[in-house]
Enzyme design. Structure first.
Site, PDB file in Angstrom:
ATOM      1  N   ARG A 165       0.815  -1.229   0.000  1.00  0.00           N
ATOM      2  CA  ARG A 165       0.000   0.000   0.000  1.00  0.00           C
ATOM      3  C   ARG A 165       0.842   1.271   0.000  1.00  0.00           C
ATOM      4  O   ARG A 165       0.470   2.281   0.601  1.00  0.00           O
ATOM      5  CB  ARG A 165      -0.963   0.037   1.198  1.00  0.00           C
ATOM      6  CG  ARG A 165      -2.033  -1.018   1.194  1.00  0.00           C
ATOM      7  CD  ARG A 165      -2.979  -0.856  -0.002  1.00  0.00           C
ATOM      8  NE  ARG A 165      -4.103  -1.745   0.119  1.00  0.00           N
ATOM      9  CZ  ARG A 165      -4.091  -3.035  -0.222  1.00  0.00           C
ATOM     10  NH1 ARG A 165      -3.006  -3.568  -0.750  1.00  0.00           N
ATOM     11  NH2 ARG A 165      -5.167  -3.773  -0.061  1.00  0.00           N
ATOM     12  N   SER A 235     -10.580  -0.269   2.753  1.00  0.00           N
ATOM     13  CA  SER A 235      -9.904  -0.443   4.048  1.00  0.00           C
ATOM     14  C   SER A 235      -9.394   0.917   4.522  1.00  0.00           C
ATOM     15  O   SER A 235      -8.698   1.607   3.781  1.00  0.00           O
ATOM     16  CB  SER A 235      -8.688  -1.356   3.911  1.00  0.00           C
ATOM     17  OG  SER A 235      -9.080  -2.634   3.485  1.00  0.00           O
ATOM     18  N   GLU A 331      -4.887   4.322   5.922  1.00  0.00           N
ATOM     19  CA  GLU A 331      -4.511   4.016   4.529  1.00  0.00           C
ATOM     20  C   GLU A 331      -4.822   5.163   3.550  1.00  0.00           C
ATOM     21  O   GLU A 331      -3.962   5.511   2.740  1.00  0.00           O
ATOM     22  CB  GLU A 331      -5.194   2.720   4.083  1.00  0.00           C
ATOM     23  CG  GLU A 331      -4.580   2.186   2.806  1.00  0.00           C
ATOM     24  CD  GLU A 331      -5.417   1.107   2.157  1.00  0.00           C
ATOM     25  OE1 GLU A 331      -5.439  -0.009   2.681  1.00  0.00           O
ATOM     26  OE2 GLU A 331      -6.030   1.373   1.121  1.00  0.00           O
TER      27      GLU A 331
HETATM   28  N1  EPU Z   1     -11.847  -9.986  10.161  1.00  0.00           N
HETATM   29  C1  EPU Z   1     -12.629 -10.064  11.290  1.00  0.00           C
HETATM   30  N2  EPU Z   1     -13.544  -9.066  11.491  1.00  0.00           N
HETATM   31  C2  EPU Z   1     -13.722  -8.042  10.622  1.00  0.00           C
HETATM   32  C3  EPU Z   1     -12.919  -7.971   9.474  1.00  0.00           C
HETATM   33  C4  EPU Z   1     -11.986  -8.961   9.253  1.00  0.00           C
HETATM   34  O1  EPU Z   1     -12.499 -10.954  12.103  1.00  0.00           O
HETATM   35  O2  EPU Z   1     -14.577  -7.189  10.884  1.00  0.00           O
HETATM   36  C5  EPU Z   1     -10.876 -11.056   9.894  1.00  0.00           C
HETATM   37  C6  EPU Z   1     -11.353 -11.922   8.722  1.00  0.00           C
HETATM   38  O3  EPU Z   1     -12.182 -12.951   9.157  1.00  0.00           O
HETATM   39  C7  EPU Z   1     -10.057 -12.439   8.158  1.00  0.00           C
HETATM   40  C8  EPU Z   1      -9.066 -11.320   8.438  1.00  0.00           C
HETATM   41  O4  EPU Z   1      -9.649 -10.495   9.450  1.00  0.00           O
HETATM   42  O5  EPU Z   1      -9.639 -13.589   8.865  1.00  0.00           O
HETATM   43  C9  EPU Z   1      -8.713 -10.501   7.204  1.00  0.00           C
HETATM   44  O6  EPU Z   1      -9.896  -9.933   6.647  1.00  0.00           O
HETATM   45  P1  EPU Z   1     -10.109  -9.859   5.044  1.00  0.00           P
HETATM   46  O7  EPU Z   1      -9.825 -11.172   4.456  1.00  0.00           O
HETATM   47  O8  EPU Z   1     -11.442  -9.254   4.799  1.00  0.00           O
HETATM   48  O9  EPU Z   1      -8.955  -8.909   4.525  1.00  0.00           O
HETATM   49  P2  EPU Z   1      -8.321  -7.588   5.156  1.00  0.00           P
HETATM   50  O10 EPU Z   1      -6.956  -7.922   5.674  1.00  0.00           O
HETATM   51  O11 EPU Z   1      -9.260  -6.943   6.090  1.00  0.00           O
HETATM   52  C10 EPU Z   1      -7.071  -6.840   2.979  1.00  0.00           C
HETATM   53  C11 EPU Z   1      -6.927  -5.563   2.201  1.00  0.00           C
HETATM   54  C12 EPU Z   1      -8.160  -5.361   1.304  1.00  0.00           C
HETATM   55  C13 EPU Z   1      -8.248  -6.535   0.353  1.00  0.00           C
HETATM   56  C14 EPU Z   1      -8.369  -7.830   1.187  1.00  0.00           C
HETATM   57  C15 EPU Z   1      -8.329  -9.062   0.339  1.00  0.00           C
HETATM   58  C16 EPU Z   1      -5.578  -4.049   3.519  1.00  0.00           C
HETATM   59  C17 EPU Z   1      -5.553  -2.884   4.429  1.00  0.00           C
HETATM   60  N3  EPU Z   1      -6.786  -4.445   3.118  1.00  0.00           N
HETATM   61  O12 EPU Z   1      -8.186  -6.675   3.843  1.00  0.00           O
HETATM   62  O13 EPU Z   1      -7.941  -4.173   0.548  1.00  0.00           O
HETATM   63  O14 EPU Z   1      -9.355  -6.413  -0.510  1.00  0.00           O
HETATM   64  O15 EPU Z   1      -7.249  -7.935   2.105  1.00  0.00           O
HETATM   65  O16 EPU Z   1      -7.041  -9.262  -0.129  1.00  0.00           O
HETATM   66  O17 EPU Z   1      -4.534  -4.593   3.179  1.00  0.00           O
HETATM   67  C18 EPU Z   1      -8.328  -1.826   0.461  1.00  0.00           C
HETATM   68  O18 EPU Z   1      -7.116  -1.680   0.555  1.00  0.00           O
HETATM   69  O19 EPU Z   1      -9.118  -0.857   0.352  1.00  0.00           O
HETATM   70  C19 EPU Z   1      -8.902  -3.172   0.534  1.00  0.00           C
HETATM   71  C20 EPU Z   1     -10.212  -3.407   0.572  1.00  0.00           C
END
Ligand code: EPU
Length: 336
Positions: A165, A235, A331
């Site tokens: 990012r 995010s 972010e």
């Molecule tokens: N989780 C929770 N509760 C929540 C949200 C997430 O327990 O309210 C847990 C999920 O169950 C999962 C973990 O946290 O085990 C990660 O969540 P998720 O797979 O939704 O991905 P993320 O790490 O929250 C990142 C990127 C997203 C991208 C997704 C998929 C960042 C900051 N965000 O999200 O990017 O789409 O992975 O690869 O790196 C963005 O940058 O705008 C964005 C949406």
């Protein structure tokens, strides 16, 4: 002569729908218009701010600058060999439409990045990434106007200094106006299915890039709010990376901590931390809050001002700091 307007609302141009006014505003539809825009800004001692899809921005009530909305269009096949194609795509093109179009042509590489809001030109700024792929994986070079040196430059992938990012364009803020970029895509599909929810596709016989694209679209639609209906900037915080010592302390205290090993560190799921701090589905002043299906997404359903957005962001950071001793990094970029 280019049409530069004054006191233009930026509310339709930012996905958080923050009410904001640009002191000066122009749409850049032709690269040849750039010299006039620069001359206008120099004469008035205005900074230039480049606006793409506005999907990663927190805007102040008033932006005292010349805001240039990049609407440069065009996509072309510029080179190919047996296995790959090189596309040149203008910065004002819509990112998701580019992904959908490239897959329809039979070229893969961008399918994991389906449905990311924003423009092509904004994509390298924060090195957009999802489901195990980043734009840095496909990007060959960026053509950008260097506003400091006042000339057009072509920056190779290495020169863009891509990180999670982050990129040169985010750190050297307001220096480069991205005009177009070259992307390398593949004629033979080699899927990238390591990310949890995509693993189920591994057993599918005859898997096509379209199938991955459809699955990514379905996952995103289920978890992430459509900014046209519920204003948001994706995010809102980065996933923090911590040392082994910090990770072990936290895992002892929270055995269900969600993490991924990255090099010698541990990347923690910020959405999980916020959720654990009981902020998922919670709201503050102006109705700003954390989305009920994904706590990492800050939503602004009542189209409140940046001060309400910032107040909620501060609250999230404080709660996470209190509970876990971790500082969450925002972010999106702030325009003050
Ligand atoms: N989780 C929770 N509760 C929540 C949200 C997430 O327990 O309210 C847990 C999920 O169950 C999962 C973990 O946290 O085990 C990660 O969540 P998720 O797979 O939704 O991905 P993320 O790490 O929250 C990142 C990127 C997203 C991208 C997704 C998929 C960042 C900051 N965000 O999200 O990017 O789409 O992975 O690869 O790196 C963005 O940058 O705008 C964005 C949406």
């Amino acid at each position: 002569m280019v049409d530069i307007k004054q006191n233009v609302s930026l509310q339709p141009f930012n996905s958080l729908a923050i009410p904001s006014v640009a002191a000066h505003f122009v749409e850049l539809a032709q690269e040849q218009e750039l010299p006039d825009i620069i001359a206008y800004s120099r004469a008035r001692q205005l900074g230039l701010r480049v606006l793409g899809g506005g999907s990663n921005l927190v805007l102040a009530d008033r932006v005292e600058a010349c805001v240039v909305r990049n609407v440069l269009l065009g996509r072309a096949l510029v080179d190919e060999d047996l296995d790959t194609v090189i596309l040149e795509v203008a910065a004002g093109e819509n990112w998701h439409e580019l992904v959908a179009w490239s897959i329809a042509q039979g070229w893969s590489g961008l399918e994991n990045l389906a449905l990311i809001p924003g423009t092509v030109g904004a994509a390298p700024v924060q090195n957009i990434g999802a489901y195990g792929v980043e734009i840095a994986d496909a990007l060959v070079s960026v053509r950008a106007f260097d506003l400091q040196r006042e000339d057009m430059r072509t920056l190779s992938n290495g020169q863009c200094l891509f990180e999670y990012r982050n990129s040169l364009f985010k750190s050297a803020e307001n220096r480069y106006l991205i005009c177009s970029m070259r992307l390398k895509l593949h004629k033979t599909f080699s899927p990238m299915l390591d990310y949890g929810p995509l693993q189920a596709l591994k057993s599918k016989i005859g898997l096509r890039a379209e199938d991955v694209f459809d699955q990514v679209v379905a996952i995103r639609q289920a978890k992430l709010p459509d900014p046209k209906r519920i204003p948001n900037a994706g995010s809102f915080f980065k996933n923090p990376v911590v040392t082994g010592a910090v990770f072990q302390r936290l895992q002892r205290q929270f055995p269900d901590l969600v993490f991924f090993v990255v090099g010698s560190g541990y990347k923690l799921a910020a959405g999980w931390l916020i959720d654990k701090a009981d902020l998922r589905g919670q709201f503050g002043a102006g109705g700003v809050g954390c989305y009920s299906e994904q706590a990492l997404v800050l939503i602004n359903p009542e189209r409140a001002s940046s001060s309400d957005v910032i107040a909620w962001s501060d609250r999230v950071q404080q709660r996470v700091e209190q509970l876990f001793g971790l500082a969450l990094e925002v972010e999106p970029r702030f325009w003050t």
